[in-house]
Design a protein around this motif. Structure first.
Motif, mmCIF file in Angstrom:
data_model
loop_
_atom_site.group_PDB
_atom_site.id
_atom_site.type_symbol
_atom_site.label_atom_id
_atom_site.label_comp_id
_atom_site.label_asym_id
_atom_site.label_seq_id
_atom_site.Cartn_x
_atom_site.Cartn_y
_atom_site.Cartn_z
ATOM 1 N N UNK A 426 32.500 47.113 31.310
ATOM 2 C CA UNK A 426 33.262 47.707 32.417
ATOM 3 C C UNK A 426 33.858 46.616 33.288
ATOM 4 N N UNK A 427 35.112 46.777 33.671
ATOM 5 C CA UNK A 427 35.819 45.831 34.522
ATOM 6 C C UNK A 427 35.935 46.396 35.932
ATOM 7 N N UNK A 428 35.461 45.660 36.934
ATOM 8 C CA UNK A 428 35.674 46.051 38.328
ATOM 9 C C UNK A 428 36.363 44.915 39.063
ATOM 10 N N UNK A 429 36.920 45.226 40.206
ATOM 11 C CA UNK A 429 37.589 44.231 41.052
ATOM 12 C C UNK A 429 36.722 43.998 42.284
ATOM 13 N N UNK A 430 35.926 42.909 42.305
ATOM 14 C CA UNK A 430 35.029 42.665 43.435
ATOM 15 C C UNK A 430 35.785 42.348 44.716
ATOM 16 N N UNK A 431 35.135 42.639 45.839
ATOM 17 C CA UNK A 431 35.785 42.489 47.135
ATOM 18 C C UNK A 431 36.218 41.082 47.461
ATOM 19 N N UNK A 432 35.516 40.072 46.921
ATOM 20 C CA UNK A 432 35.877 38.684 47.234
ATOM 21 C C UNK A 432 37.278 38.334 46.765
ATOM 22 N N UNK A 442 30.170 42.967 49.558
ATOM 23 C CA UNK A 442 29.567 44.140 48.953
ATOM 24 C C UNK A 442 30.591 45.205 48.611
ATOM 25 N N UNK A 443 31.879 44.911 48.844
ATOM 26 C CA UNK A 443 32.942 45.874 48.613
ATOM 27 C C UNK A 443 33.562 45.688 47.234
ATOM 28 N N UNK A 444 34.165 46.729 46.727
ATOM 29 C CA UNK A 444 34.950 46.637 45.507
ATOM 30 C C UNK A 444 36.096 47.636 45.589
ATOM 31 N N UNK A 445 37.192 47.300 44.883
ATOM 32 C CA UNK A 445 38.320 48.220 44.781
ATOM 33 C C UNK A 445 38.252 48.932 43.442
ATOM 34 N N UNK A 446 38.361 50.250 43.463
ATOM 35 C CA UNK A 446 38.448 50.986 42.209
ATOM 36 C C UNK A 446 39.790 51.691 42.120
ATOM 37 N N UNK A 447 40.242 51.862 40.908
ATOM 38 C CA UNK A 447 41.400 52.677 40.588
ATOM 39 C C UNK A 447 40.868 54.092 40.345
ATOM 40 N N UNK A 448 41.214 55.036 41.206
ATOM 41 C CA UNK A 448 40.606 56.365 41.096
ATOM 42 C C UNK A 448 41.030 57.094 39.822
#
Length: 474
Positions: A426-432, A442-448
C-alpha cells in the motif's frame, strides 16, 4: 516478502530491498532506517539477519551508523549497482519519501492495487470515449495535417484560448484570449511564471502544508522558500506579514480552492486581505487552481476579485480528463503575457495543437462539464465511505474533507507507517512530504477515490498498532 527458499540468503534479500530504495531515491538522504528490532519484527527475521544486512549497506556506502541514534541514508549515494539491482524490478508501489519519489509514484503500474497516496482519479472514473471522440473530431479530413505538420502558435491554440476565456468567465474571471498562454500542464505553467518573474535568491511565499513538488522546484531554481501556515480559511496573515516585512517576497504561490493536501478553500475575506497585502508590498499572487473541475464554480478565486491585476491564474485538465493529457494554461495581466510566451518558447517552443484542439472541443460541446459533474457526484460518495472507514479504524480528520483529498491524523509517525505499509503493498503520502522542511508528522493525505478498500484500513490499523507497541517498549 522475504523467502527462505530463494536463491539468495535472507540477509542479501533484505539488504537489496533497502539498497534499491536508496539508489532510486525512494529513501531520501538523511532518512532513518528502522531499528534492528523493528526491522526484524517487520520482516519476520532474526536481529542477526538485520545487523548483517545493514553491514552490507554500510560496506556499499549507502548508509551510515550514528552512535546511539541508529542507521541513516548517506547524503552521497554510490552510483554502482549490482547485476541483480540492474535487472527490471517487479512492478510494485513505491513509498514517496521526497518530492521526486512522490512524482515517481505517479507512474505506478496500472495493474497494481489502488494507492491511497496518489493524486489522480482512478482510471475507471475517466471517460475514454470523451477523449477519443474529441481527437477523432479534430483529426478528420485535413485537420490532422493542419495540426500535426506545423508548429502551433507560441501562445497556444487560438480555439482553445477562446474556449478557456469562456470557461474563466463562468468562474467570474475576466480574461480575453490574448491574456491566456497554454502550457504542458499546470506544473509547466508554474515553472514558466517562476522563470519569468523570479531570479535566484528571490523569496517566495508558499502554503504549509503544501505541494512538495512545488517546494522542490522552487528550491532547485535557487529561490528562498518561505512557508506560511495554511488554515481552514487561508494563510495565517499575521505570519505572512512578518515574512513580507523581513524578506520582501516577489511571489505568493497558493492553491486557493481545494487546497492540496488539506482540502480547504480561501475565504472571501482572506482573498481580499491577500490582495491588499500584495498591492501594498508589490508582489504577485500565483493562484494554482489545479482541482478547479472538482470545486464549486462559486468558490472565491483571487483572479475574479482583482481582475488579474496582481494575480496570475493557473489551471489544467490532467486531473479531470487523464493524467497524460498535459494541457494547462496561464491567465495573466496583459503586461506579462509576452514575457511568459518568451519563456515558454525557450523551454518547450510550443504546445501540441492536436491535444489542445481536442480539449477545446470538450469545452465547446459541454461534454467536459457533464463529465465533471458525474465525477463530483461519485467523489462525494467515495469521500463519505473513505472517511467512515478511516474513523472506524482510529483516524481523525485534521480538516473538513473536501474535493479529492482528506488530511488525516493517524496518531503515529507516518514516515514509519509508510514504510511498514509499503511491505503490505500500500502506498500512502506521509505528512512530512507536505512541509518545506521535512519533519516527523502524524498526518497523512489520502485520495478518497482510491481509499475505499477495507483491506487497506485493516492493514493501516495493524501496522499502526505495531508501531505504537514498539514506541511504548522503547
Amino acid at each position: 516478502m522475504l523467502t527462505r527458499d530463494a536463491t539468495t540468503t535472507l540477509t542479501e534479500q533484505l539488504a537489496e530491498r533497502y539498497a534499491e530504495r536508496i539508489r532510486s531515491r525512494l529513501l531520501a538522504p538523511g532518512a532513518r532506517l528502522p531499528s534492528v528490532r523493528d526491522c526484524a519484527q517487520r520482516h519476520g527475521v532474526s536481529p542477526h539477519t538485520v545487523v548483517a544486512a545493514y553491514d552490507q549497506l554500510l560496506a556499499q556506502g549507502l548508509i551510515e551508523a550514528r552512535r546511539q541514534r541508529g542507521f541513516f541514508v548517506r547524503n552521497a549515494v554510490a552510483p554502482a549497482r549490482s547485476a541483480r539491482a540492474a535487472a527490471p524490478a517487479e512492478s510494485r508501489p513505491v513509498a514517496p519519501v521526497d518530492a521526486t519519489a512522490l512524482i515517481r509514484s505517479m507512474f505506478h503500474h496500472p495493474g497494481t492495487r489502488p494507492s491511497p497516496g496518489l493524486g489522480t482519479l482512478p482510471p475507471e472514473w475517466l471517460d475514454l470515449s470523451l477523449l477519443g471522440g474529441a481527437l477523432r473530431r479534430v483529426s478528420q479530413g485535413d485537420g490532422l495535417a493542419g495540426h500535426a505538420l506545423h508548429y502551433g502558435d507560441p501562445a497556444g491554440d487560438g480555439r482553445l484560448r477562446a474556449a478557456l476565456s469562456l470557461r474563466l468567465a463562468d468562474l467570474g474571471i475576466a480574461a480575453e484570449p490574448a491574456q491566456i498562454v497554454t502550457t504542458l500542464g499546470a506544473t509547466q505553467a508554474l515553472d514558466i511564471v517562476s522563470r519569468t518573474l523570479l531570479a535566484p535568491g528571490d523569496a517566495v511565499l508558499v502554503d504549509e502544508p503544501g505541494w512538495a513538488v512545488e517546494f522542490a522546484r522552487l528550491a532547485q531554481l535557487g529561490m528562498r522558500v518561505l512557508p506560511v501556515p495554511r488554515g481552514a480559511d487561508g494563510p495565517d496573515l499575521a505570519v505572512m506579514r512578518r515574512l513580507i516585512e523581513a524578506h520582501r517576497p516577489r511571489l505568493y504561490v497558493t492553491v486557493s480552492v481545494l487546497h492540496n493536501p488539506t482540502g480547504s478553500s480561501l475565504s472571501l475575506a482572506g482573498a481580499h486581505q491577500l490582495l491588499t497585502l500584495a498591492q501594498a508590498h508589490d508582489f504577485h499572487i500565483v493562484e494554482d487552481d489545479t482541482y478547479a473541475w472538482l470545486a464549486p464554480a462559486h468558490a472565491p478565486r483571487v483572479g475574479a476579485l482583482d481582475g488579474l491585476q496582481r494575480s496570475i491564474y493557473i489551471s489544467g485538465f490532467s486531473k479531470i480528463l487523464a493524467p497524460s493529457w498535459r494541457v494547462g494554461y496561464i491567465a495573466a495581466p496583459p503586461a506579462l503575457v509576452q514575457r511568459l510566451v518568451d519563456v515558454k518558447l525557450l523551454t518547450s517552443l510550443t504546445t501540441p495543437v492536436l491535444t489542445e484542439q481536442a480539449v477545446a472541443v470538450c469545452l465547446e460541446q459541454g461534454a467536459l462539464r457533464r463529465h465533471a459533474e458525474r465525477v463530483v457526484v461519485r467523489l462525494d460518495a467515495a469521500r463519505a465511505r473513505s472517511i467512515d472507514l478511516a474513523q472506524r479504524h482510529g483516524c481523525t480528520t485534521a480538516t473538513p474533507p473536501q474535493g479529492l483529498f482528506a488530511w488525516l491524523d493517524t496518531g503515529v509517525d507516518t514516515d514509519r507507517l509508510a514504510l511498514a505499509l509499503l511491505d503490505d503493498g500500500w502506498l500512502i503520502a506521509p505528512g512530512s512530504l507536505f512541509h518545506a522542511t521535512r519533519r516527523p508528522s502524524g498526518l497523512m493525505r489520502i485520495n478518497v477515490a482510491t481509499s475505499q478498500d477495507p483491506a487497506f484500513w485493516r492493514a493501516l490499523d495493524r501496522r499502526r498498532t505495531e508501531l505504537q507497541r514498539r514506541g511504548a517498549r522503547a
